[in-house]
Design a protein around this motif. Sequence first.
Motif, PDB file in Angstrom:
ATOM      1  N   MET A 133       0.827  -1.203   0.000  1.00  0.00           N
ATOM      2  CA  MET A 133       0.000   0.000   0.000  1.00  0.00           C
ATOM      3  C   MET A 133       0.865   1.258   0.000  1.00  0.00           C
ATOM      4  SD  MET A 133      -3.057  -1.149   2.639  1.00  0.00           S
ATOM      5  CE  MET A 133      -4.273   0.056   2.110  1.00  0.00           C
ATOM      6  N   VAL A 134       1.950   1.219   0.761  1.00  0.00           N
ATOM      7  CA  VAL A 134       2.880   2.348   0.788  1.00  0.00           C
ATOM      8  C   VAL A 134       3.472   2.570  -0.607  1.00  0.00           C
ATOM      9  CG1 VAL A 134       5.136   3.123   1.621  1.00  0.00           C
ATOM     10  CG2 VAL A 134       3.462   2.181   3.230  1.00  0.00           C
ATOM     11  N   ASP A 135       3.867   1.488  -1.264  1.00  0.00           N
ATOM     12  CA  ASP A 135       4.465   1.597  -2.595  1.00  0.00           C
ATOM     13  C   ASP A 135       3.487   2.185  -3.606  1.00  0.00           C
ATOM     14  OD1 ASP A 135       6.887   0.597  -1.745  1.00  0.00           O
ATOM     15  OD2 ASP A 135       6.441  -1.475  -2.313  1.00  0.00           O
ATOM     16  N   ILE A 136       2.223   1.792  -3.519  1.00  0.00           N
ATOM     17  CA  ILE A 136       1.216   2.339  -4.429  1.00  0.00           C
ATOM     18  C   ILE A 136       1.082   3.842  -4.233  1.00  0.00           C
ATOM     19  CG2 ILE A 136      -1.269   2.445  -4.900  1.00  0.00           C
ATOM     20  CD1 ILE A 136       0.021   0.132  -6.237  1.00  0.00           C
ATOM     21  N   LEU A 137       1.053   4.287  -2.981  1.00  0.00           N
ATOM     22  CA  LEU A 137       0.966   5.726  -2.710  1.00  0.00           C
ATOM     23  C   LEU A 137       2.207   6.458  -3.194  1.00  0.00           C
ATOM     24  CD1 LEU A 137      -0.619   6.126   0.853  1.00  0.00           C
ATOM     25  CD2 LEU A 137      -1.675   6.554  -1.374  1.00  0.00           C
ATOM     26  N   ALA A 138       3.372   5.850  -2.979  1.00  0.00           N
ATOM     27  CA  ALA A 138       4.629   6.487  -3.392  1.00  0.00           C
ATOM     28  C   ALA A 138       4.665   6.719  -4.903  1.00  0.00           C
ATOM     29  CB  ALA A 138       5.821   5.633  -2.963  1.00  0.00           C
ATOM     30  N   GLU A 139       4.077   5.802  -5.649  1.00  0.00           N
ATOM     31  CA  GLU A 139       4.033   5.933  -7.108  1.00  0.00           C
ATOM     32  C   GLU A 139       3.202   7.132  -7.548  1.00  0.00           C
ATOM     33  OE1 GLU A 139       2.550   2.276  -8.620  1.00  0.00           O
ATOM     34  OE2 GLU A 139       4.241   1.079  -7.877  1.00  0.00           O
ATOM     35  N   GLN A 140       2.343   7.626  -6.681  1.00  0.00           N
ATOM     36  CA  GLN A 140       1.474   8.749  -7.028  1.00  0.00           C
ATOM     37  C   GLN A 140       2.066  10.092  -6.615  1.00  0.00           C
ATOM     38  OE1 GLN A 140      -0.535   7.192  -8.850  1.00  0.00           O
ATOM     39  NE2 GLN A 140      -0.109   5.237  -7.823  1.00  0.00           N
ATOM     40  N   ILE A 141       3.335  10.098  -6.220  1.00  0.00           N
ATOM     41  CA  ILE A 141       4.003  11.347  -5.831  1.00  0.00           C
ATOM     42  C   ILE A 141       5.101  11.624  -6.848  1.00  0.00           C
ATOM     43  CG2 ILE A 141       5.207  12.577  -3.977  1.00  0.00           C
ATOM     44  CD1 ILE A 141       4.007  10.618  -1.994  1.00  0.00           C
ATOM     45  N   PRO A 142       4.780  12.302  -7.947  1.00  0.00           N
ATOM     46  CA  PRO A 142       5.766  12.568  -9.000  1.00  0.00           C
ATOM     47  C   PRO A 142       6.736  13.677  -8.616  1.00  0.00           C
ATOM     48  CG  PRO A 142       3.696  13.627  -9.551  1.00  0.00           C
ATOM     49  CD  PRO A 142       3.450  12.838  -8.283  1.00  0.00           C
ATOM     50  N   ASP A 143       7.818  13.756  -9.365  1.00  0.00           N
ATOM     51  CA  ASP A 143       8.814  14.832  -9.211  1.00  0.00           C
ATOM     52  C   ASP A 143       9.517  14.815  -7.856  1.00  0.00           C
ATOM     53  OD1 ASP A 143       7.970  15.768 -11.745  1.00  0.00           O
ATOM     54  OD2 ASP A 143       6.362  16.904 -10.820  1.00  0.00           O
ATOM     55  N   VAL A 144       9.527  13.674  -7.212  1.00  0.00           N
ATOM     56  CA  VAL A 144      10.213  13.511  -5.928  1.00  0.00           C
ATOM     57  C   VAL A 144      11.029  12.224  -6.013  1.00  0.00           C
ATOM     58  CG1 VAL A 144       9.922  13.129  -3.447  1.00  0.00           C
ATOM     59  CG2 VAL A 144       8.413  14.706  -4.630  1.00  0.00           C
ATOM     60  N   PRO A 145      12.297  12.237  -5.567  1.00  0.00           N
ATOM     61  CA  PRO A 145      13.101  11.006  -5.592  1.00  0.00           C
ATOM     62  C   PRO A 145      12.368   9.860  -4.901  1.00  0.00           C
ATOM     63  CG  PRO A 145      14.470  12.878  -5.035  1.00  0.00           C
ATOM     64  CD  PRO A 145      13.051  13.379  -5.032  1.00  0.00           C
ATOM     65  N   ARG A 146      12.596   8.634  -5.387  1.00  0.00           N
ATOM     66  CA  ARG A 146      11.842   7.477  -4.889  1.00  0.00           C
ATOM     67  C   ARG A 146      11.926   7.333  -3.371  1.00  0.00           C
ATOM     68  NH1 ARG A 146       9.307   2.920  -5.437  1.00  0.00           N
ATOM     69  NH2 ARG A 146       9.912   1.057  -4.268  1.00  0.00           N
ATOM     70  N   LYS A 147      13.126   7.480  -2.819  1.00  0.00           N
ATOM     71  CA  LYS A 147      13.277   7.307  -1.371  1.00  0.00           C
ATOM     72  C   LYS A 147      12.441   8.330  -0.614  1.00  0.00           C
ATOM     73  CE  LYS A 147      16.777   6.803   2.248  1.00  0.00           C
ATOM     74  NZ  LYS A 147      18.241   6.812   2.548  1.00  0.00           N
ATOM     75  N   ALA A 148      12.469   9.571  -1.089  1.00  0.00           N
ATOM     76  CA  ALA A 148      11.693  10.631  -0.445  1.00  0.00           C
ATOM     77  C   ALA A 148      10.197  10.411  -0.649  1.00  0.00           C
ATOM     78  CB  ALA A 148      12.095  11.991  -1.006  1.00  0.00           C
ATOM     79  N   ALA A 149       9.817   9.932  -1.841  1.00  0.00           N
ATOM     80  CA  ALA A 149       8.405   9.668  -2.123  1.00  0.00           C
ATOM     81  C   ALA A 149       7.874   8.558  -1.218  1.00  0.00           C
ATOM     82  CB  ALA A 149       8.221   9.283  -3.586  1.00  0.00           C
ATOM     83  N   ARG A 150       8.688   7.555  -1.001  1.00  0.00           N
ATOM     84  CA  ARG A 150       8.268   6.438  -0.144  1.00  0.00           C
ATOM     85  C   ARG A 150       8.106   6.912   1.307  1.00  0.00           C
ATOM     86  NH1 ARG A 150      10.020   1.383   2.003  1.00  0.00           N
ATOM     87  NH2 ARG A 150       8.694  -0.295   1.244  1.00  0.00           N
ATOM     88  N   LYS A 151       9.018   7.768   1.727  1.00  0.00           N
ATOM     89  CA  LYS A 151       8.925   8.314   3.077  1.00  0.00           C
ATOM     90  C   LYS A 151       7.656   9.139   3.236  1.00  0.00           C
ATOM     91  CE  LYS A 151      11.605  11.054   6.413  1.00  0.00           C
ATOM     92  NZ  LYS A 151      12.859  11.821   6.621  1.00  0.00           N
ATOM     93  N   GLN A 152       7.338   9.931   2.213  1.00  0.00           N
ATOM     94  CA  GLN A 152       6.116  10.723   2.252  1.00  0.00           C
ATOM     95  C   GLN A 152       4.873   9.839   2.221  1.00  0.00           C
ATOM     96  OE1 GLN A 152       5.537  13.965   2.765  1.00  0.00           O
ATOM     97  NE2 GLN A 152       7.724  14.120   3.163  1.00  0.00           N
ATOM     98  N   ALA A 153       4.961   8.737   1.475  1.00  0.00           N
ATOM     99  CA  ALA A 153       3.834   7.805   1.401  1.00  0.00           C
ATOM    100  C   ALA A 153       3.567   7.168   2.764  1.00  0.00           C
ATOM    101  CB  ALA A 153       4.114   6.737   0.360  1.00  0.00           C
ATOM    102  N   MET A 154       4.631   6.818   3.470  1.00  0.00           N
ATOM    103  CA  MET A 154       4.467   6.249   4.817  1.00  0.00           C
ATOM    104  C   MET A 154       3.782   7.244   5.746  1.00  0.00           C
ATOM    105  SD  MET A 154       8.157   4.425   5.414  1.00  0.00           S
ATOM    106  CE  MET A 154       8.799   3.173   4.302  1.00  0.00           C
ATOM    107  N   ALA A 155       4.259   8.486   5.706  1.00  0.00           N
ATOM    108  CA  ALA A 155       3.674   9.518   6.563  1.00  0.00           C
ATOM    109  C   ALA A 155       2.230   9.805   6.163  1.00  0.00           C
ATOM    110  CB  ALA A 155       4.508  10.797   6.470  1.00  0.00           C
ATOM    111  N   SER A 156       1.972   9.790   4.867  1.00  0.00           N
ATOM    112  CA  SER A 156       0.614  10.055   4.377  1.00  0.00           C
ATOM    113  C   SER A 156      -0.347   8.965   4.827  1.00  0.00           C
ATOM    114  CB  SER A 156       0.618  10.140   2.847  1.00  0.00           C
ATOM    115  OG  SER A 156       1.394  11.233   2.405  1.00  0.00           O
TER     116      SER A 156
END
Length: 212
Positions: A133-156
Amino acid sequence: MRYSKDHKLETHARIVKKASVRLRERGAHGIGVADLMKDAGLTHGGFYAHFDSREALLIEAFAYAMDRSTDRWRKLAEQTSPDKRLATIVDSYLTPTHRDDLGHGCTIPALSAEIARESPKTRKAFAVKLEQMVDILAEQIPDVPRKAARKQAMASLATMMGTLVLARVAGGGEFSDDILGAGREAVLDRVAAAKAGAKKVAGKKASVPARH
């Protein structure tokens, strides 16, 4: 009477689907095997023809529910422009409809506290689905490095889950609706700030003259 393999698979799937709803409504320990089988239109005695243990059914039931959530998010993303995908998912998650429908809602706010007290096997299976589920959310955060997007997905996801739990505790009135709105703003504002930060860093790197 002997049943075909397809019949057994269909029956198994029906039990899992019914159990996934009841578990989210009443909690992992709020309903017994006999009641789960009754909901599926079967007798208690037939349980072990489909599952080795209650834990096995629990794992399949929450996995089924979590897969439905990720499938729903994928479909929403496919139907939405990249820059609006995360907002669309968040908006669909933090709604009065979702708040009021425990049985067909997200498994995380409904069962996570109880899963944390289950066996290591159950927790590990839950963690695998949670990470998807975290990975799916991270994929929806464009223009952000993958590691940072994944971190944001976890927080989201953590914010979304916590918001839904609080909104349910507060009931269905104006205060509960305000909690849902505050949660939506918190998630999207945080992601927007992360995107702005990523662009700022990228801009600074681009402005640094190359060394010869």
